[in-house]
Design an enzyme around this catalytic site. Structure first.
Site, mmCIF file in Angstrom:
data_model
loop_
_atom_site.group_PDB
_atom_site.id
_atom_site.type_symbol
_atom_site.label_atom_id
_atom_site.label_comp_id
_atom_site.label_asym_id
_atom_site.label_seq_id
_atom_site.Cartn_x
_atom_site.Cartn_y
_atom_site.Cartn_z
ATOM 1 N N PRO A 10 0.836 -1.336 0.024
ATOM 2 C CG PRO A 10 -0.090 -1.120 2.099
ATOM 3 C CD PRO A 10 0.589 -2.111 1.232
ATOM 4 C CG ASN A 11 -0.059 4.490 1.233
ATOM 5 O OD1 ASN A 11 -1.320 4.868 0.877
ATOM 6 N ND2 ASN A 11 -0.067 3.483 2.567
ATOM 7 N NE ARG A 18 3.848 6.764 1.590
ATOM 8 C CZ ARG A 18 4.201 5.710 2.070
ATOM 9 N NH1 ARG A 18 4.995 4.783 1.198
ATOM 10 N NH2 ARG A 18 4.248 5.030 3.359
ATOM 11 C CE1 TYR A 23 8.869 4.902 2.882
ATOM 12 C CE2 TYR A 23 7.254 6.770 2.885
ATOM 13 C CZ TYR A 23 7.888 5.566 3.254
ATOM 14 O OH TYR A 23 7.331 5.152 4.366
ATOM 15 C CG ASN A 74 8.397 -2.162 0.336
ATOM 16 O OD1 ASN A 74 7.816 -2.238 1.222
ATOM 17 N ND2 ASN A 74 9.032 -1.036 0.112
ATOM 18 C CB ALA A 77 1.537 0.003 6.061
ATOM 19 C CD GLU A 98 10.825 -7.710 5.963
ATOM 20 O OE1 GLU A 98 11.226 -8.870 6.114
ATOM 21 O OE2 GLU A 98 10.236 -6.907 6.300
ATOM 22 C CG HIS A 100 11.290 -2.413 4.839
ATOM 23 N ND1 HIS A 100 9.779 -2.483 4.781
ATOM 24 C CD2 HIS A 100 11.776 -3.812 5.263
ATOM 25 C CE1 HIS A 100 9.500 -3.580 5.218
ATOM 26 N NE2 HIS A 100 10.523 -4.222 5.537
ATOM 27 N NE ARG A 107 10.208 6.042 8.459
ATOM 28 C CZ ARG A 107 9.103 5.881 7.398
ATOM 29 N NH1 ARG A 107 9.352 4.849 6.462
ATOM 30 N NH2 ARG A 107 8.067 6.542 7.412
HETATM 31 C C1 DHK Z 1 7.141 1.443 3.173
HETATM 32 C C2 DHK Z 1 5.970 1.789 3.943
HETATM 33 O O1 DHK Z 1 4.966 2.257 3.360
HETATM 34 C C3 DHK Z 1 6.099 1.984 5.129
HETATM 35 O O2 DHK Z 1 4.693 1.776 5.757
HETATM 36 C C4 DHK Z 1 7.108 1.245 5.865
HETATM 37 C C5 DHK Z 1 8.314 0.973 3.912
HETATM 38 C C6 DHK Z 1 8.424 1.302 5.192
HETATM 39 C C7 DHK Z 1 9.578 1.460 3.216
HETATM 40 O O3 DHK Z 1 10.410 1.752 3.778
HETATM 41 O O4 DHK Z 1 9.776 1.159 1.926
HETATM 42 O O5 DHK Z 1 6.980 1.181 7.561
#
Ligand code: DHK
Length: 145
Positions: A10-11, A18, A23, A74, A77, A98, A100, A107
């Site tokens: 998500p996102n 964002r 990111y 990835n 959340a 995995e 991130h 964080r």
């Molecule tokens: C991405 C997200 O959207 C967060 O919810 C994770 C992760 C971290 C990232 O660092 O890619 O906590």
């Protein structure tokens, strides 16, 4: 040729727009294009999937049972909340990495725990979007033979 399924949660469709201070400025399309180019160089076949829905991610993992030797995920959340994604990954026999983008350990404390890490063969955090490329490089070894 090994097939690697890359899954973003998500996102991550908003990558580049964002919180770019966390990111980065690359979009998800940029990440996919870079991964596709690297995969060609490495002799891997890659497919991309992004969803904001937990069930859709689980169904993608189920499909990977039939057609992929590795998953780069990835879970965003869902990393910190989803036993269901962990269970789906436990039903997948291939390699799992995995990723991130951010260093989750630097964080908020709720980001420090991952349900997925107990299943993953490797965990990459804080390399920015280069983490996906590092994961693909490692997949060459993990899926060899
Ligand atoms: C991405 C997200 O959207 C967060 O919810 C994770 C992760 C971290 C990232 O660092 O890619 O906590």
């Amino acid at each position: 040729m090994a097939h690697i399924q890359i899954i973003n949660g998500p996102n991550l469709n908003l990558l580049g727009k964002r919180q770019p201070e966390i990111y980065g400025a690359e979009t998800l399309a940029d990440v996919e294009a870079n991964c596709a180019a690297l995969a060609q160089e490495l002799g891997l076949e890659v497919s991309f999937f992004q969803s904001n829905h937990e069930g859709a991610i689980i169904e993608c993992i189920h499909a990977a049972r039939e057609n992929a030797q590795g998953i780069v995920i990835n879970p965003a959340a869902y990393t910190h909340t989803s036993v269901a994604i962990l269970d789906a990954l436990n039903a997948f026999d291939g390699a799992v990495i995995e990723v991130h983008i951010s260093n989750v350990h630097k964080r908020e404390s709720f980001r420090h725990h991952s349900y997925v890490s107990g299943r993953a063969d490797a965990v990459i955090a804080g390399l920015g979007t280069e983490g996906y490329q590092a994961a693909l490089r490692r997949m060459v070894t993990l899926t060899a033979g």
